[in-house]
Design a protein around this motif. Structure first.
Motif, PDB file in Angstrom:
ATOM      1  N   ALA A 243       0.832  -1.224   0.000  1.00 51.18           N
ATOM      2  CA  ALA A 243       0.000   0.000   0.000  1.00 51.18           C
ATOM      3  C   ALA A 243       0.857   1.260   0.000  1.00 51.18           C
ATOM      4  CB  ALA A 243      -0.920  -0.016   1.216  1.00 51.18           C
ATOM      5  N   ASP A 244       2.168   1.127   0.361  1.00 56.64           N
ATOM      6  CA  ASP A 244       2.998   2.342   0.317  1.00 56.64           C
ATOM      7  C   ASP A 244       3.454   2.553  -1.125  1.00 56.64           C
ATOM      8  OD1 ASP A 244       6.236   3.440   1.633  1.00 56.64           O
ATOM      9  OD2 ASP A 244       4.558   4.502   0.650  1.00 56.64           O
ATOM     10  N   VAL A 245       2.545   2.997  -1.962  1.00 57.20           N
ATOM     11  CA  VAL A 245       2.743   3.019  -3.414  1.00 57.20           C
ATOM     12  C   VAL A 245       3.953   3.876  -3.790  1.00 57.20           C
ATOM     13  CG1 VAL A 245       1.669   3.661  -5.604  1.00 57.20           C
ATOM     14  CG2 VAL A 245       0.270   2.677  -3.778  1.00 57.20           C
ATOM     15  N   ASP A 246       4.117   5.005  -3.092  1.00 55.64           N
ATOM     16  CA  ASP A 246       5.229   5.893  -3.485  1.00 55.64           C
ATOM     17  C   ASP A 246       6.510   5.554  -2.730  1.00 55.64           C
ATOM     18  OD1 ASP A 246       4.018   8.722  -1.493  1.00 55.64           O
ATOM     19  OD2 ASP A 246       4.638   6.690  -0.983  1.00 55.64           O
ATOM     20  N   GLY A 247       6.458   4.495  -1.930  1.00 51.06           N
ATOM     21  CA  GLY A 247       7.684   3.982  -1.294  1.00 51.06           C
ATOM     22  C   GLY A 247       8.378   4.961  -0.369  1.00 51.06           C
ATOM     23  N   ASP A 248       7.612   5.925   0.183  1.00 48.02           N
ATOM     24  CA  ASP A 248       8.274   6.926   1.050  1.00 48.02           C
ATOM     25  C   ASP A 248       8.242   6.517   2.514  1.00 48.02           C
ATOM     26  OD1 ASP A 248       5.495   9.316   1.401  1.00 48.02           O
ATOM     27  OD2 ASP A 248       5.666   7.143   1.709  1.00 48.02           O
ATOM     28  N   GLY A 249       7.801   5.276   2.747  1.00 43.87           N
ATOM     29  CA  GLY A 249       7.810   4.785   4.131  1.00 43.87           C
ATOM     30  C   GLY A 249       6.557   5.147   4.897  1.00 43.87           C
ATOM     31  N   ASP A 250       5.745   6.079   4.335  1.00 39.94           N
ATOM     32  CA  ASP A 250       4.472   6.408   4.989  1.00 39.94           C
ATOM     33  C   ASP A 250       3.326   5.898   4.132  1.00 39.94           C
ATOM     34  OD1 ASP A 250       5.841   9.662   5.623  1.00 39.94           O
ATOM     35  OD2 ASP A 250       5.777   7.870   6.937  1.00 39.94           O
ATOM     36  N   ILE A 251       2.313   5.358   4.771  1.00 41.83           N
ATOM     37  CA  ILE A 251       1.118   4.959   4.019  1.00 41.83           C
ATOM     38  C   ILE A 251       0.078   6.042   4.260  1.00 41.83           C
ATOM     39  CG2 ILE A 251      -0.685   3.197   3.798  1.00 41.83           C
ATOM     40  CD1 ILE A 251       1.676   1.306   4.938  1.00 41.83           C
ATOM     41  N   ASN A 252      -0.074   6.912   3.262  1.00 41.31           N
ATOM     42  CA  ASN A 252      -0.899   8.101   3.396  1.00 41.31           C
ATOM     43  C   ASN A 252      -2.318   7.811   2.898  1.00 41.31           C
ATOM     44  OD1 ASN A 252      -2.030  10.583   3.330  1.00 41.31           O
ATOM     45  ND2 ASN A 252      -0.806  11.369   1.643  1.00 41.31           N
ATOM     46  N   VAL A 253      -3.266   7.835   3.830  1.00 38.03           N
ATOM     47  CA  VAL A 253      -4.662   7.486   3.531  1.00 38.03           C
ATOM     48  C   VAL A 253      -5.523   8.744   3.477  1.00 38.03           C
ATOM     49  CG1 VAL A 253      -6.669   6.131   4.292  1.00 38.03           C
ATOM     50  CG2 VAL A 253      -4.335   5.320   4.796  1.00 38.03           C
TER      51      VAL A 253
ATOM     52  N   ILE B 212      -0.667  10.535  -2.206  1.00 35.43           N
ATOM     53  CA  ILE B 212      -1.792   9.774  -1.622  1.00 35.43           C
ATOM     54  C   ILE B 212      -1.605   8.307  -2.016  1.00 35.43           C
ATOM     55  CG2 ILE B 212      -4.278   9.348  -1.714  1.00 35.43           C
ATOM     56  CD1 ILE B 212      -4.669  12.352  -2.265  1.00 35.43           C
ATOM     57  N   ASP B 213      -1.503   7.431  -1.030  1.00 35.75           N
ATOM     58  CA  ASP B 213      -1.303   6.001  -1.312  1.00 35.75           C
ATOM     59  C   ASP B 213      -2.615   5.231  -1.346  1.00 35.75           C
ATOM     60  OD1 ASP B 213       1.643   5.878  -1.244  1.00 35.75           O
ATOM     61  OD2 ASP B 213       1.405   6.468   0.864  1.00 35.75           O
ATOM     62  N   VAL B 214      -3.548   5.608  -0.463  1.00 34.48           N
ATOM     63  CA  VAL B 214      -4.752   4.794  -0.261  1.00 34.48           C
ATOM     64  C   VAL B 214      -5.989   5.681  -0.104  1.00 34.48           C
ATOM     65  CG1 VAL B 214      -5.874   3.088   1.263  1.00 34.48           C
ATOM     66  CG2 VAL B 214      -3.391   3.033   0.946  1.00 34.48           C
TER      67      VAL B 214
END
Ligand code: GZL
Ligand code: ZN
Length: 338
Positions: A169-179, A237-239
């Motif tokens: 789910a961390d699509v942009d691979g920045d270590g944060d899963i931004n919902v 935005i990941d999710v």
């Protein structure tokens, strides 16, 4: 044919429409003269149903199921569509009280503000059954039972999928899963409870955070407009967590218009599992759907008969439901009832 007509009628938001179970016409506002206790003088039960509106695929499926179930149960149904306005639902309930129906059922558009009209129904000796959504009344003598899903559980299931699939789910691979969250109608039980369940489960993973949350009012257009605003206000935005399929489908339109691939560039989790949502899931545009069954009709009619026969009924009847991945959606789509 009947099915389409029924759905069309309820969709044009006619108020206090009288639908009779066996085709014999009964003038609007007729109903039985005895009212109150048990079935009317003709031995037939008359139910007044005050529906929320026709805001989503779920609601339309729910209305059709209730109308068909009343016909199957030989119950005369008076049906109204409040266009998602509480004052219209209260008016409809008052009209059913005046018409002396045998039983009243409704899905409260929001949790608060019902004690007054429910006390009027109680004084008139007309039992009330809550379906789908709950009220926050402290006085549980104001309704006989509440039949519907456990929305906190639905939110938890949605959160659990995200926790279990965090790496993807961390699509942009920045270590944060931004919902970003598309909330249901403000003040509605499903919106409050789904949010609560989702947040409880994702709190176990500090990488997952909700950056923006706004209501799309359970509609496709609402989901699209809010998602457009989210996309303009931030990158990364990941999710998307949408409280129902319809807002998720609106978000898909906004995501595609922004040149992004829904389900890949932005993961999408929704709740309901109506046909259009399940189709998008099978096409890979949605990643996970938590089912919320609209098929409450048969249980509602059964509960109404029991209540009018003076039988004890459970205070709470929770509907059975499951979840779907993309693979599962493709499998079950051909046999889905709604
Ligand atoms: C949930 C129901 C919600 C659906 C939406 O039981 O109240 O309202 O999730 C609908 O699709 O509009
Ligand atoms: Zn990220």
């Amino acid at each position: 044919m009947v099915k389409k007509n029924l759905a069309a009628i309820s969709a044009v938001a006619l108020t206090a429409l009288t639908l009779t179970a066996c085709g014999s016409s009964s003038e609007a506002g007729g109903g039985n003269e005895t009212g109150g206790k048990g079935a009317g003088s003709d031995g037939k039960i008359t139910m007044g149903f005050a529906q929320v509106g026709a805001e989503s695929g779920w609601r339309t499926a729910n209305s059709t199921n209730i109308q068909e179930s009343a016909a199957d149960a030989g119950i005369e149904l008076k049906f109204s569509d409040a266009q998602q306005k509480q004052e219209n639902q209260i008016k409809a309930i008052r009209s059913y009280i005046q018409q002396k129906v045998d039983v009243i059922a409704f899905s409260p558009v929001v949790e608060t503000g019902w004690d007054g009209v429910l006390q009027e129904a109680k004084r008139a000796g007309i039992p009330v059954i809550l379906t789908d959504r709950a009220v926050d009344s402290e006085d549980t003598s104001l309704y006989k039972t509440f039949l519907g899903s456990d929305f906190v559980e639905e939110g938890k299931k949605a959160g659990q999928w995200l926790v279990d699939n965090a790496a993807d789910a961390d699509v942009d691979g920045d270590g944060d899963i931004n919902v970003v969250e598309l909330q249901g109608t403000t003040g509605a039980a499903p919106a409050i409870d789904r949010k609560e369940g989702f947040e409880e489960v994702i709190s176990s993973n500090p990488e997952i955070a909700i950056s923006q949350s706004q209501t799309g009012d359970f509609t496709r257009d609402g989901g699209k407009q809010v998602m457009e605003a989210f996309l303009q206000s931030e990158d990364g935005i990941d999710v998307v967590f949408a409280h129902n399929d319809d807002m998720g489908l609106g978000a898909i339109e906004a995501i595609e218009a922004a040149g992004l691939e829904p389900g890949k560039d932005v993961k999408i989790i929704t709740i309901d599992a109506v046909k259009d949502g399940m189709t998008a899931l099978s096409e890979g545009k949605i990643n996970f759907i938590v089912e919320c069954s609209p098929l409450l009709g048969p249980q509602l009619m059964d509960l109404a008969k029991k209540v009018l026969d003076g039988e004890e009924v459970p205070a709470r009847v929770v509907t059975e439901e499951t979840t779907f991945t993309q693979e599962q959606a493709a499998e079950v789509l051909p046999t889905r009832a709604y």
